[in-house]
Each structure stands twice: as structure tokens, then as C-alpha cells.
Motif scaffolding. Structure first.
Motif, mmCIF file in Angstrom:
data_model
loop_
_atom_site.group_PDB
_atom_site.id
_atom_site.type_symbol
_atom_site.label_atom_id
_atom_site.label_comp_id
_atom_site.label_asym_id
_atom_site.label_seq_id
_atom_site.Cartn_x
_atom_site.Cartn_y
_atom_site.Cartn_z
ATOM 1 N N ARG A 110 -2.808 40.268 -27.890
ATOM 2 C CA ARG A 110 -3.596 41.241 -27.124
ATOM 3 C C ARG A 110 -4.227 40.586 -25.891
ATOM 4 O O ARG A 110 -4.210 41.156 -24.800
ATOM 5 C CB ARG A 110 -4.682 41.835 -28.028
ATOM 6 C CG ARG A 110 -5.658 42.781 -27.329
ATOM 7 C CD ARG A 110 -4.977 44.012 -26.793
ATOM 8 N NE ARG A 110 -5.967 44.931 -26.231
ATOM 9 C CZ ARG A 110 -5.665 45.872 -25.340
ATOM 10 N NH1 ARG A 110 -4.413 46.025 -24.919
ATOM 11 N NH2 ARG A 110 -6.613 46.673 -24.882
ATOM 12 N N ASP A 153 -13.113 43.976 -26.953
ATOM 13 C CA ASP A 153 -11.869 44.541 -27.479
ATOM 14 C C ASP A 153 -11.415 43.815 -28.745
ATOM 15 O O ASP A 153 -10.908 44.445 -29.676
ATOM 16 C CB ASP A 153 -10.783 44.454 -26.405
ATOM 17 C CG ASP A 153 -9.509 45.170 -26.800
ATOM 18 O OD1 ASP A 153 -9.379 46.359 -26.467
ATOM 19 O OD2 ASP A 153 -8.642 44.545 -27.451
ATOM 20 N N VAL A 180 -2.323 39.605 -18.371
ATOM 21 C CA VAL A 180 -1.288 40.006 -17.421
ATOM 22 C C VAL A 180 -1.674 41.304 -16.716
ATOM 23 O O VAL A 180 -1.513 41.436 -15.494
ATOM 24 C CB VAL A 180 0.070 40.166 -18.140
ATOM 25 C CG1 VAL A 180 1.109 40.781 -17.202
ATOM 26 C CG2 VAL A 180 0.560 38.813 -18.653
ATOM 27 N N ALA A 181 -2.203 42.271 -17.459
ATOM 28 C CA ALA A 181 -2.597 43.545 -16.861
ATOM 29 C C ALA A 181 -3.714 43.366 -15.838
ATOM 30 O O ALA A 181 -3.667 43.928 -14.736
ATOM 31 C CB ALA A 181 -3.029 44.525 -17.953
ATOM 32 N N GLU A 182 -4.712 42.556 -16.186
ATOM 33 C CA GLU A 182 -5.840 42.335 -15.275
ATOM 34 C C GLU A 182 -5.423 41.533 -14.053
ATOM 35 O O GLU A 182 -6.008 41.680 -12.971
ATOM 36 C CB GLU A 182 -6.975 41.628 -16.018
ATOM 37 C CG GLU A 182 -8.242 41.425 -15.206
ATOM 38 C CD GLU A 182 -8.925 42.724 -14.796
ATOM 39 O OE1 GLU A 182 -9.703 42.704 -13.824
ATOM 40 O OE2 GLU A 182 -8.684 43.757 -15.462
ATOM 41 N N ASN A 183 -4.388 40.714 -14.217
ATOM 42 C CA ASN A 183 -3.932 39.897 -13.091
ATOM 43 C C ASN A 183 -3.399 40.744 -11.944
ATOM 44 O O ASN A 183 -3.358 40.305 -10.802
ATOM 45 C CB ASN A 183 -2.857 38.905 -13.551
ATOM 46 C CG ASN A 183 -2.823 37.664 -12.693
ATOM 47 O OD1 ASN A 183 -3.829 36.968 -12.554
ATOM 48 N ND2 ASN A 183 -1.675 37.376 -12.097
ATOM 49 N N ALA A 184 -3.003 41.965 -12.248
ATOM 50 C CA ALA A 184 -2.550 42.879 -11.203
ATOM 51 C C ALA A 184 -3.724 43.412 -10.385
ATOM 52 O O ALA A 184 -3.529 43.913 -9.272
ATOM 53 C CB ALA A 184 -1.774 44.045 -11.821
ATOM 54 N N ARG A 185 -4.943 43.297 -10.942
ATOM 55 C CA ARG A 185 -6.139 43.787 -10.251
ATOM 56 C C ARG A 185 -6.946 42.680 -9.599
ATOM 57 O O ARG A 185 -7.580 42.889 -8.565
ATOM 58 C CB ARG A 185 -7.017 44.562 -11.242
ATOM 59 C CG ARG A 185 -6.391 45.867 -11.706
ATOM 60 C CD ARG A 185 -7.320 46.646 -12.614
ATOM 61 N NE ARG A 185 -7.341 46.109 -13.967
ATOM 62 C CZ ARG A 185 -6.494 46.474 -14.929
ATOM 63 N NH1 ARG A 185 -5.551 47.376 -14.677
ATOM 64 N NH2 ARG A 185 -6.576 45.954 -16.143
ATOM 65 N N ALA A 190 -1.623 40.114 -23.202
ATOM 66 C CA ALA A 190 -1.305 41.381 -22.543
ATOM 67 C C ALA A 190 -2.418 41.796 -21.580
ATOM 68 O O ALA A 190 -2.150 42.257 -20.454
ATOM 69 C CB ALA A 190 -1.072 42.470 -23.581
ATOM 70 N N MET A 191 -3.676 41.645 -22.008
ATOM 71 C CA MET A 191 -4.800 42.002 -21.145
ATOM 72 C C MET A 191 -4.866 41.096 -19.923
ATOM 73 O O MET A 191 -5.218 41.541 -18.819
ATOM 74 C CB MET A 191 -6.111 41.931 -21.932
ATOM 75 C CG MET A 191 -6.236 42.980 -23.020
ATOM 76 S SD MET A 191 -7.812 42.881 -23.934
ATOM 77 C CE MET A 191 -8.953 43.552 -22.704
#
Length: 219
Positions: free
Chosen positions: A31, A117, A37-42, A34-35
Motif C-alpha cells: 500500500r 491509512d 507512486v500516486a503521490e509522486n505524480a502530484r 502504491a501511495m
């Protein structure tokens, strides 16, 4: 001789063999990855080029610090925690109380979001420059890409005790940075091979550091 972890499958195998994570801990690592990688887009948390090798470059790379302090207890202080490397990885794999010090607001928001989380109730996120953090005794001090060694020690020495463990990844400059310290300080550390990069080293130390360091001149 240390076997270098050189691919994602090897990183996962090493984590299983070294820490035998519970299903909950393993799910937490998945988890968190995944978080991240997702936050790295922001916001720029890690280099985009490292995402394909995230488990080697960031998860196993962080976890190897815990492997040097498996029997430790008490507060683990992670300086300049950034995206939670190594702090959140250590928190997922252990029950050590963790204090993550990070001065950037958006990164602290991410650290808190992950801790909430994953129900990491033993994690405290401190949004401040290290100079402004109240002194307390740390059993372990880690810092990944925080500051040059002499500055790092100057800023963090007040948190150390006679039994404090220092875990400082210093990449390819570890030996060079250690050599810039006065000899009495050098003697507190030894150099370990990184498990995730054949050319990188980790400074492992033990003891109280006090007083301001006047480093040797850099060449």
C-alpha cells in the motif's frame, strides 16, 4: 560478502527472508509503495526513473537500515524524512516508535496520510526544521540524503545518548565524508556495504556526539 539486491523479485525475496513480514505488514508495504507512486505524480518525492525499481531503490534500501538495528528499541528519529524513506518502511516492519522530522508542508501531509491509512499509531510526524525540534533522547537516528555528515552531526548530536545507534546512508561519498571529520568522531563509525548498490556505503555508528564539530577542509 554482501549479495547485492539487483531486481524487484530479489528485493521482495530479501524482505521476506530477513523480516518475515506478517500479512498485514506485507500489505502495508504494498500500500505504501502504491501511495508513493500516486503521490509522486502530484509532488516530486522520488525520481521518476526509480519507479520501475521502487522495491530495490526505496523499499529494500530503507529496510536494510532496520536490519542493522533489529534488536534496538526506543525512539527512532528519522531526519529529513521526505516521502517516508526510511521512516515509514521501518514503521511498517517494526513496532518501534518513529518520529519523522520534515520541514516541507506537502510532504508532511503525505506522511500523515500514509500513517493514518496504515494505522501506524507509533509514528509521529513533526513539521519543522530540525533546529526547532525539542530535544529528546533517540535510541536510533537515521538520515537518508539529509545533509553532509558534519552538518548532520552538528544538528542532531543533541538527540544522542551513549547508546544511540546512527544509521546514515551516504552513497558513494561515505568514506570521503567520514574522512573529513576529526579522528575522535571518525572512531564512532564504521562503514557497511549497501545491499542495494554495489558502490554505495552506509555509516553505522554508536554513542553520544556532543559539541560542535570543526570539520577538516574539503579538498
Amino acid at each position: 560478502m554482501v549479495t547485492i539486491i539487483d531486481d524487484e523479485a530479489a528485493a521482495r525475496d530479501w524482505l521476506r527472508a530477513t523480516f518475515d513480514p506478517t500479512p498485514a505488514a506485507w500489505a502495508g508495504l504494498e500500500r505504501f509503495a502504491a501511495m508513493l507512486v500516486a503521490e509522486n505524480a502530484r509532488q516530486n518525492l522520488i525520481a521518476a526513473s526509480t519507479i520501475p525499481t521502487l522495491w530495490v531503490r526505496h523499499i529494500a534500501d530503507s529496510a536494510q537500515l532496520l536490519a542493522f538495528d533489529r534488536d534496538g528499541d526506543g525512539l527512532w528519529l528519522d531526519l529529513g524524512s521526505g516521502p517516508g524513506l526510511p521512516g515509514l518502511v521501518v514503521a511498517i516492519l517494526s513496532e518501534r516508535p518513529l518520529m519523522l522530522v520534515e520541514s516541507r508542508k506537502r510532504r508532511c501531509e503525505f506522511l500523515r496520510a500514509v500513517a493514518e491509512d496504515l494505522d501506524l499509531h507509533h509514528v509521529e510526524v513533526v513539521e519543522a526544521r530540525l533546529e526547532a525540534v525539542e530535544t529528546r533522547s533517540a535510541a536510533t537516528i537515521s538520515a537518508r540524503a539529509f545533509a553532509p555528515l558534519d552538518k548532520l552531526i552538528d544538528l542532531s548530536a543533541r538527540f544522542s545518548t551513549e547508546s544511540t545507534r546512527w544509521l546514515l546512508p551516504k552513497g558513494r561519498n561515505a568514506v570521503k565524508e567520514l574522512a573529513l571529520l576529526p579522528r575522535p568522531w571518525q572512531s564512532l563509525f564504521h562503514v557497511e556495504q549497501s545491499r542495494t548498490d554495489a558502490e554505495s556505503r552506509i555509516l553505522v555508528g554508536a554513542g553520544r556526539l556532543g559539541g560542535r564539530i570543526v570539520p577538516k577542509k574539503r579538498g
